[in-house]
Enzyme design. Structure first.
Site, PDB file in Angstrom:
ATOM      1  N   ASN A   1     -30.731  -0.849  40.300  1.00 33.32           N
ATOM      2  CA  ASN A   1     -30.969  -0.691  38.856  1.00 33.32           C
ATOM      3  C   ASN A   1     -29.641  -0.936  38.147  1.00 33.32           C
ATOM      4  O   ASN A   1     -28.615  -1.208  38.776  1.00 33.32           O
ATOM      5  CB  ASN A   1     -31.537   0.700  38.558  1.00 33.32           C
ATOM      6  CG  ASN A   1     -32.026   0.820  37.121  1.00 33.32           C
ATOM      7  OD1 ASN A   1     -32.748  -0.047  36.637  1.00 33.32           O
ATOM      8  ND2 ASN A   1     -31.616   1.858  36.411  1.00 33.32           N
ATOM      9  N   LYS A   2     -29.654  -0.837  36.851  1.00 37.26           N
ATOM     10  CA  LYS A   2     -28.483  -1.136  36.019  1.00 37.26           C
ATOM     11  C   LYS A   2     -27.223  -0.449  36.550  1.00 37.26           C
ATOM     12  O   LYS A   2     -27.264   0.705  36.971  1.00 37.26           O
ATOM     13  CB  LYS A   2     -28.782  -0.687  34.584  1.00 37.26           C
ATOM     14  CG  LYS A   2     -27.701  -0.962  33.568  1.00 37.26           C
ATOM     15  CD  LYS A   2     -27.200  -2.390  33.565  1.00 37.26           C
ATOM     16  CE  LYS A   2     -28.274  -3.426  33.360  1.00 37.26           C
ATOM     17  NZ  LYS A   2     -27.814  -4.814  33.600  1.00 37.26           N
TER      18      LYS A   2
ATOM     19  N   ALA B   1     -36.747  -5.792  33.955  1.00 39.58           N
ATOM     20  CA  ALA B   1     -37.389  -6.486  35.078  1.00 39.58           C
ATOM     21  C   ALA B   1     -38.831  -6.931  34.782  1.00 39.58           C
ATOM     22  O   ALA B   1     -39.172  -8.105  34.967  1.00 39.58           O
ATOM     23  CB  ALA B   1     -37.327  -5.589  36.315  1.00 39.58           C
TER      24      ALA B   1
ATOM     25  N   ARG C   1     -35.129  -8.965  28.270  1.00 42.19           N
ATOM     26  CA  ARG C   1     -34.500  -8.422  29.473  1.00 42.19           C
ATOM     27  C   ARG C   1     -35.356  -7.255  29.949  1.00 42.19           C
ATOM     28  O   ARG C   1     -36.327  -6.871  29.300  1.00 42.19           O
ATOM     29  CB  ARG C   1     -33.017  -8.058  29.269  1.00 42.19           C
ATOM     30  CG  ARG C   1     -32.538  -7.724  27.908  1.00 42.19           C
ATOM     31  CD  ARG C   1     -32.952  -6.390  27.376  1.00 42.19           C
ATOM     32  NE  ARG C   1     -32.781  -5.354  28.363  1.00 42.19           N
ATOM     33  CZ  ARG C   1     -33.520  -4.291  28.455  1.00 42.19           C
ATOM     34  NH1 ARG C   1     -34.509  -4.091  27.589  1.00 42.19           N
ATOM     35  NH2 ARG C   1     -33.324  -3.385  29.381  1.00 42.19           N
TER      36      ARG C   1
ATOM     37  N   ASP D   1     -34.936  -2.473  39.316  1.00 40.10           N
ATOM     38  CA  ASP D   1     -35.055  -3.935  39.312  1.00 40.10           C
ATOM     39  C   ASP D   1     -35.511  -4.483  40.656  1.00 40.10           C
ATOM     40  O   ASP D   1     -36.053  -5.577  40.735  1.00 40.10           O
ATOM     41  CB  ASP D   1     -33.719  -4.570  38.911  1.00 40.10           C
ATOM     42  CG  ASP D   1     -33.437  -4.287  37.440  1.00 40.10           C
ATOM     43  OD1 ASP D   1     -32.903  -3.211  37.131  1.00 40.10           O
ATOM     44  OD2 ASP D   1     -33.808  -5.129  36.602  1.00 40.10           O
TER      45      ASP D   1
ATOM     46  N   GLN E   1     -27.440  -1.230  26.589  1.00 41.56           N
ATOM     47  CA  GLN E   1     -28.902  -1.202  26.410  1.00 41.56           C
ATOM     48  C   GLN E   1     -29.395   0.192  26.021  1.00 41.56           C
ATOM     49  O   GLN E   1     -30.419   0.317  25.362  1.00 41.56           O
ATOM     50  CB  GLN E   1     -29.613  -1.634  27.707  1.00 41.56           C
ATOM     51  CG  GLN E   1     -29.484  -3.111  28.034  1.00 41.56           C
ATOM     52  CD  GLN E   1     -28.340  -3.370  28.988  1.00 41.56           C
ATOM     53  OE1 GLN E   1     -27.328  -2.672  28.963  1.00 41.56           O
ATOM     54  NE2 GLN E   1     -28.466  -4.388  29.818  1.00 41.56           N
TER      55      GLN E   1
HETATM   56  O1  MRU Z   1     -29.855  -6.287  32.538  1.00 44.27           O
HETATM   57  P1  MRU Z   1     -31.134  -5.718  32.054  1.00 44.27           P
HETATM   58  O2  MRU Z   1     -31.074  -5.142  30.684  1.00 44.27           O
HETATM   59  O3  MRU Z   1     -32.303  -6.678  32.237  1.00 44.27           O
HETATM   60  O4  MRU Z   1     -31.387  -4.501  33.048  1.00 44.27           O
HETATM   61  C1  MRU Z   1     -32.515  -3.696  32.884  1.00 44.27           C
HETATM   62  C2  MRU Z   1     -32.560  -2.557  33.812  1.00 44.27           C
HETATM   63  O5  MRU Z   1     -31.728  -2.374  34.662  1.00 44.27           O
HETATM   64  C3  MRU Z   1     -33.761  -1.686  33.705  1.00 44.27           C
HETATM   65  O6  MRU Z   1     -33.425  -0.361  34.005  1.00 44.27           O
HETATM   66  C4  MRU Z   1     -34.786  -2.178  34.727  1.00 44.27           C
HETATM   67  O7  MRU Z   1     -35.033  -3.537  34.563  1.00 44.27           O
HETATM   68  C5  MRU Z   1     -36.059  -1.441  34.601  1.00 44.27           C
HETATM   69  S1  MRU Z   1     -36.972  -2.010  33.211  1.00 44.27           S
HETATM   70  C6  MRU Z   1     -38.408  -1.226  33.011  1.00 44.27           C
END
Ligand code: MRU
Length: 367
Positions: A253-254, A55, A53, A243, A202
């Protein structure tokens, strides 16, 4: 970065170019395990089920998914089918479509018999580029931390981060955590507030794990604690990953990132977004209206997975039987709440002009 004290990446292709091994992020932080991907379906599953997981990492995994497809059938139809299967796994992070489209463009212009070899070369290049780009993000980001640290002599700089945007979310280095790893290497004292990041945690499981592996001081906090700490002057800066970022600087983002940005804005705390250019979607103008937000299973909200005292991993139910839950996986932070975008080409304002400046003709010798 370090895994068990050894330099590691999050994925590594087999020398025979017939498989790719990825670190299984579902097992962390309690077990270090890996999964071998043999087919494009394996890659699709790994992305959809969050074995991998983050991006940038899902983009590179998808690129290798196409390479796995090219081994068995490299016809236009097979590659296009695999590409759309891969792209449909997770809709919000643009890096996924970015990597797949780059692969496809390179492959379709070659004869079918040459495509397999090309696919493995291009996927490996994307992986190497990701690591290099993230390293550059850190070089630019650490200058921001250095200048902040001049205002806080005698104590570590307190940086808050949300979700996991470290090396586990990329091939190597990470985005939001890359400046922190550079700071540590340069002897700048940094302490990281790690948002737990419900529902998938995460932060608590992955960010805390990788900071511990690198020896960076950190403290996990409940998602709701960040605003309180900011009001008390206990956060010097927030750095998050992203993302998808629009051409005007709105940041997906998350889920929960937006609330941190609001609190940071209210408290005068700088809120930086670490953004490799592969996360920029210049086709979009209004992030709130146009970015598709992934909806994930309600079970991620109603249940929680963790380790019991005897070391077994169990899932427990949090809510009364039959309770409904809603699980948007990302949110959008408007550009006006973002202090700056940390990119591989430098730090720019989160504005149309700031972003456009990243693409102006580069002076010879400029990075
Ligand atoms: O759902 P996920 O764990 O894939 O989400 C990840 C995020 O939101 C990260 O902050 C984002 O991808 C940046 S990763 C360098």
């Amino acid at each position: 970065m370090l895994l068990n004290g050894q330099p590691s990446r999050t994925l590594w292709p087999a020398a025979a170019q017939d498989a790719v091994t990825v670190l299984d992020q579902r097992a962390l932080p309690h077990r270090i395990e890996s999964v071998v991907l043999h087919t494009v379906d394996d890659a699709v599953h790994a992305i959809a089920e969050m074995v991998v997981r983050g991006a940038p990492l899902i983009g590179v995994t998808a690129a290798y998914g196409l390479a796995l497809q090219a081994r068995v059938d490299a016809s236009d139809a097979a590659l296009e089918r695999a590409a759309s299967q891969l792209k449909s796994t997770r809709p919000t992070a643009v890096n996924l479509a970015w990597a797949v489209d780059r692969m496809l463009a390179q492959l379709l212009q070659r004869k079918p018999m040459d495509r397999e070899a090309t696919a493995w070369t291009v996927a490996a290049q994307l992986a190497d580029d990701d690591a290099a780009v993230n390293e550059r993000l850190g070089v630019h980001g650490v200058t921001l931390l250095r200048s902040l640290a001049q205002r806080t002599p005698g104590r570590p700089l307190n940086v808050l981060t949300h979700c996991n945007a470290g090396w586990l979310a990329t091939v190597d280095w990470g985005t939001a955590l890359s400046p922190i790893y550079h700071a540590q290497a340069q002897g700048l004292r940094v302490h990281v507030w790690v948002d737990e990041t419900r529902p998938r945690n995460q932060g608590a499981s992955l960010t805390a794990f990788e900071l511990r592996e690198q020896g960076v001081p950190h403290t996990v906090i409940a998602d709701n604690a960040g605003g309180h700490l900011m009001q008390r002057g206990q956060v010097d800066a927030v750095i998050v990953g992203c993302d998808r970022v629009t051409g005007c600087g709105d940041v997906a983002n998350k889920i929960g990132t937006y609330l941190k940005a609001l609190a940071a804005h209210d408290c005068g705390v700088p809120f930086w977004v670490a953004m490799p250019l592969s996360t920029l979607d210049r086709s979009l103008r209004d992030g709130m209206a146009e970015i598709r937000i992934e909806e994930r299973s309600a079970r991620e909200v109603t249940h929680l997975t963790g380790r019991t005292r005897d070391g077994t991993t169990v899932e427990v139910q949090l809510v009364p039987d039959g309770t409904q839950a809603c699980n948007p996986a990302f949110d959008v932070t408007p550009a006006r709440l973002v202090t700056g975008l940390i990119t591989e080409r430098g730090v720019v304002p989160a504005t149309r002009e700031g972003i456009a400046g990243l693409f102006e003709e580069r002076r010879p010798g400029a990075h």
